[in-house]
Each structure stands twice: as C-alpha cells, then as structure tokens.
Design a protein around this motif. Structure first.
Motif, PDB file in Angstrom:
ATOM      1  N   ALA A  46      37.630  52.357  27.798  1.00  0.00           N
ATOM      2  CA  ALA A  46      38.244  52.407  26.468  1.00  0.00           C
ATOM      3  C   ALA A  46      39.589  51.683  26.449  1.00  0.00           C
ATOM      4  N   ALA A  47      40.305  51.719  27.563  1.00  0.00           N
ATOM      5  CA  ALA A  47      41.588  51.010  27.632  1.00  0.00           C
ATOM      6  C   ALA A  47      41.379  49.513  27.458  1.00  0.00           C
ATOM      7  N   GLY A  48      40.285  49.002  27.974  1.00  0.00           N
ATOM      8  CA  GLY A  48      39.971  47.588  27.804  1.00  0.00           C
ATOM      9  C   GLY A  48      39.757  47.230  26.352  1.00  0.00           C
ATOM     10  N   TYR A  49      39.052  48.087  25.634  1.00  0.00           N
ATOM     11  CA  TYR A  49      38.812  47.828  24.217  1.00  0.00           C
ATOM     12  C   TYR A  49      40.103  47.932  23.403  1.00  0.00           C
ATOM     13  N   VAL A  50      40.958  48.866  23.784  1.00  0.00           N
ATOM     14  CA  VAL A  50      42.258  48.987  23.105  1.00  0.00           C
ATOM     15  C   VAL A  50      43.082  47.724  23.333  1.00  0.00           C
ATOM     16  N   LEU A  51      43.082  47.215  24.554  1.00  0.00           N
ATOM     17  CA  LEU A  51      43.801  45.974  24.848  1.00  0.00           C
ATOM     18  C   LEU A  51      43.241  44.800  24.051  1.00  0.00           C
ATOM     19  N   MET A  52      41.920  44.736  23.937  1.00  0.00           N
ATOM     20  CA  MET A  52      41.316  43.638  23.180  1.00  0.00           C
ATOM     21  C   MET A  52      41.689  43.703  21.704  1.00  0.00           C
ATOM     22  N   VAL A  53      41.667  44.890  21.125  1.00  0.00           N
ATOM     23  CA  VAL A  53      42.033  45.036  19.713  1.00  0.00           C
ATOM     24  C   VAL A  53      43.508  44.679  19.506  1.00  0.00           C
ATOM     25  N   ALA A  54      44.355  45.141  20.427  1.00  0.00           N
ATOM     26  CA  ALA A  54      45.778  44.813  20.330  1.00  0.00           C
ATOM     27  C   ALA A  54      45.997  43.307  20.473  1.00  0.00           C
ATOM     28  N   GLY A  55      45.260  42.677  21.365  1.00  0.00           N
ATOM     29  CA  GLY A  55      45.376  41.232  21.534  1.00  0.00           C
ATOM     30  C   GLY A  55      44.900  40.456  20.317  1.00  0.00           C
ATOM     31  N   LEU A  56      43.822  40.907  19.707  1.00  0.00           N
ATOM     32  CA  LEU A  56      43.334  40.235  18.499  1.00  0.00           C
ATOM     33  C   LEU A  56      44.328  40.391  17.348  1.00  0.00           C
ATOM     34  N   ALA A  57      44.902  41.571  17.227  1.00  0.00           N
ATOM     35  CA  ALA A  57      45.920  41.769  16.195  1.00  0.00           C
ATOM     36  C   ALA A  57      47.141  40.901  16.481  1.00  0.00           C
ATOM     37  N   ASP A  58      47.516  40.825  17.742  1.00  0.00           N
ATOM     38  CA  ASP A  58      48.647  40.001  18.153  1.00  0.00           C
ATOM     39  C   ASP A  58      48.380  38.528  17.845  1.00  0.00           C
ATOM     40  N   PHE A  59      47.173  38.073  18.077  1.00  0.00           N
ATOM     41  CA  PHE A  59      46.834  36.665  17.884  1.00  0.00           C
ATOM     42  C   PHE A  59      46.680  36.294  16.412  1.00  0.00           C
ATOM     43  N   PHE A  60      45.994  37.149  15.641  1.00  0.00           N
ATOM     44  CA  PHE A  60      45.668  36.783  14.262  1.00  0.00           C
ATOM     45  C   PHE A  60      46.640  37.325  13.212  1.00  0.00           C
ATOM     46  N   ALA A  61      47.179  38.509  13.403  1.00  0.00           N
ATOM     47  CA  ALA A  61      47.991  39.124  12.349  1.00  0.00           C
ATOM     48  C   ALA A  61      49.487  38.867  12.497  1.00  0.00           C
ATOM     49  N   LEU A  62      49.984  38.859  13.711  1.00  0.00           N
ATOM     50  CA  LEU A  62      51.426  38.748  13.899  1.00  0.00           C
ATOM     51  C   LEU A  62      52.018  37.386  13.525  1.00  0.00           C
ATOM     52  N   PRO A  63      51.405  36.255  13.888  1.00  0.00           N
ATOM     53  CA  PRO A  63      51.998  34.964  13.500  1.00  0.00           C
ATOM     54  C   PRO A  63      52.162  34.773  11.986  1.00  0.00           C
ATOM     55  N   PRO A  64      51.167  35.105  11.156  1.00  0.00           N
ATOM     56  CA  PRO A  64      51.398  34.961   9.711  1.00  0.00           C
ATOM     57  C   PRO A  64      52.498  35.892   9.186  1.00  0.00           C
ATOM     58  N   LEU A  65      52.590  37.099   9.755  1.00  0.00           N
ATOM     59  CA  LEU A  65      53.650  38.008   9.330  1.00  0.00           C
ATOM     60  C   LEU A  65      55.029  37.454   9.688  1.00  0.00           C
ATOM     61  N   LEU A  66      55.155  36.909  10.889  1.00  0.00           N
ATOM     62  CA  LEU A  66      56.426  36.312  11.284  1.00  0.00           C
ATOM     63  C   LEU A  66      56.758  35.097  10.427  1.00  0.00           C
ATOM     64  N   ALA A  67      55.763  34.255  10.182  1.00  0.00           N
ATOM     65  CA  ALA A  67      55.992  33.054   9.375  1.00  0.00           C
ATOM     66  C   ALA A  67      56.413  33.439   7.945  1.00  0.00           C
ATOM     67  N   LYS A  68      55.799  34.475   7.409  1.00  0.00           N
ATOM     68  CA  LYS A  68      56.166  34.924   6.069  1.00  0.00           C
ATOM     69  C   LYS A  68      57.592  35.450   6.051  1.00  0.00           C
ATOM     70  N   ARG A  69      57.966  36.169   7.086  1.00  0.00           N
ATOM     71  CA  ARG A  69      59.329  36.705   7.153  1.00  0.00           C
ATOM     72  C   ARG A  69      60.364  35.592   7.298  1.00  0.00           C
ATOM     73  N   TRP A  70      59.997  34.550   8.026  1.00  0.00           N
ATOM     74  CA  TRP A  70      60.930  33.449   8.272  1.00  0.00           C
ATOM     75  C   TRP A  70      60.928  32.403   7.171  1.00  0.00           C
ATOM     76  N   ARG A  71      59.985  32.480   6.252  1.00  0.00           N
ATOM     77  CA  ARG A  71      59.873  31.458   5.207  1.00  0.00           C
ATOM     78  C   ARG A  71      61.169  31.396   4.404  1.00  0.00           C
ATOM     79  N   SER A  72      61.632  30.185   4.203  1.00  0.00           N
ATOM     80  CA  SER A  72      62.872  30.014   3.439  1.00  0.00           C
ATOM     81  C   SER A  72      62.595  30.196   1.943  1.00  0.00           C
ATOM     82  N   SER A  73      63.608  30.502   1.199  1.00  0.00           N
ATOM     83  CA  SER A  73      63.440  30.755  -0.227  1.00  0.00           C
ATOM     84  C   SER A  73      63.613  29.477  -1.047  1.00  0.00           C
ATOM     85  N   GLU A  74      63.632  28.347  -0.392  1.00  0.00           N
ATOM     86  CA  GLU A  74      63.834  27.074  -1.112  1.00  0.00           C
ATOM     87  C   GLU A  74      62.591  26.607  -1.793  1.00  0.00           C
TER      88      GLU A  74
END
Length: 74
Positions: A46-74
C-alpha cells in the motif's frame, strides 16, 4: 541584459524539479508495489501505491498550481 536575475529562469527550474521529483516518486512507488527489490520488500504494498499517487499529483497538479500563483497580473 539587466543586472537583476530574471525570476522566470528560477521558476522554470523549480517547475522542472517538481516534475522530476514526481517522476521519481512514481518510480519508487512502482518499485515498492512490485515487491521485487530486496531492500524495499519490507515496505507494505500500500505504501507503494501511496507513493505513486503522491508522485502523480506532484507531476500533474503542482506545476499548474505554481504557475498560476506566479502568473503576473500584466
């Protein structure tokens, strides 16, 4: 070129490192879940599956969230 450092370069590097860490988490999770690597066989499957889910979230969800936060208001 300006004397200041361009924040876009640092942000791009951070996004790439986040994607790399997500990929490595998925790989580690797959190794744990397969139970074929001797020194990882002691971990529960089960720890392996938890790591895989965390990795998929890290790969797919985190970059767009960071990019949205860093987006300039110009």
């Amino acid at each position: 070129m300006s004397a200041e450092r361009d924040p876009a370069i640092a942000r791009f590097a951070i996004l790439q490192l986040v994607r790399l860490s997500g990929t490595l988490l998925v790989l580690a999770g797959a190794l744990v879940a397969s139970r074929k690597v001797g020194w990882l066989a002691g971990l529960p499957e089960a720890a392996g599956y938890v790591l895989m889910v965390a990795g998929l979230a890290d790969f797919f969800a985190l970059p767009p969230l960071l990019a949205k936060r860093w987006r300039s208001s110009e």
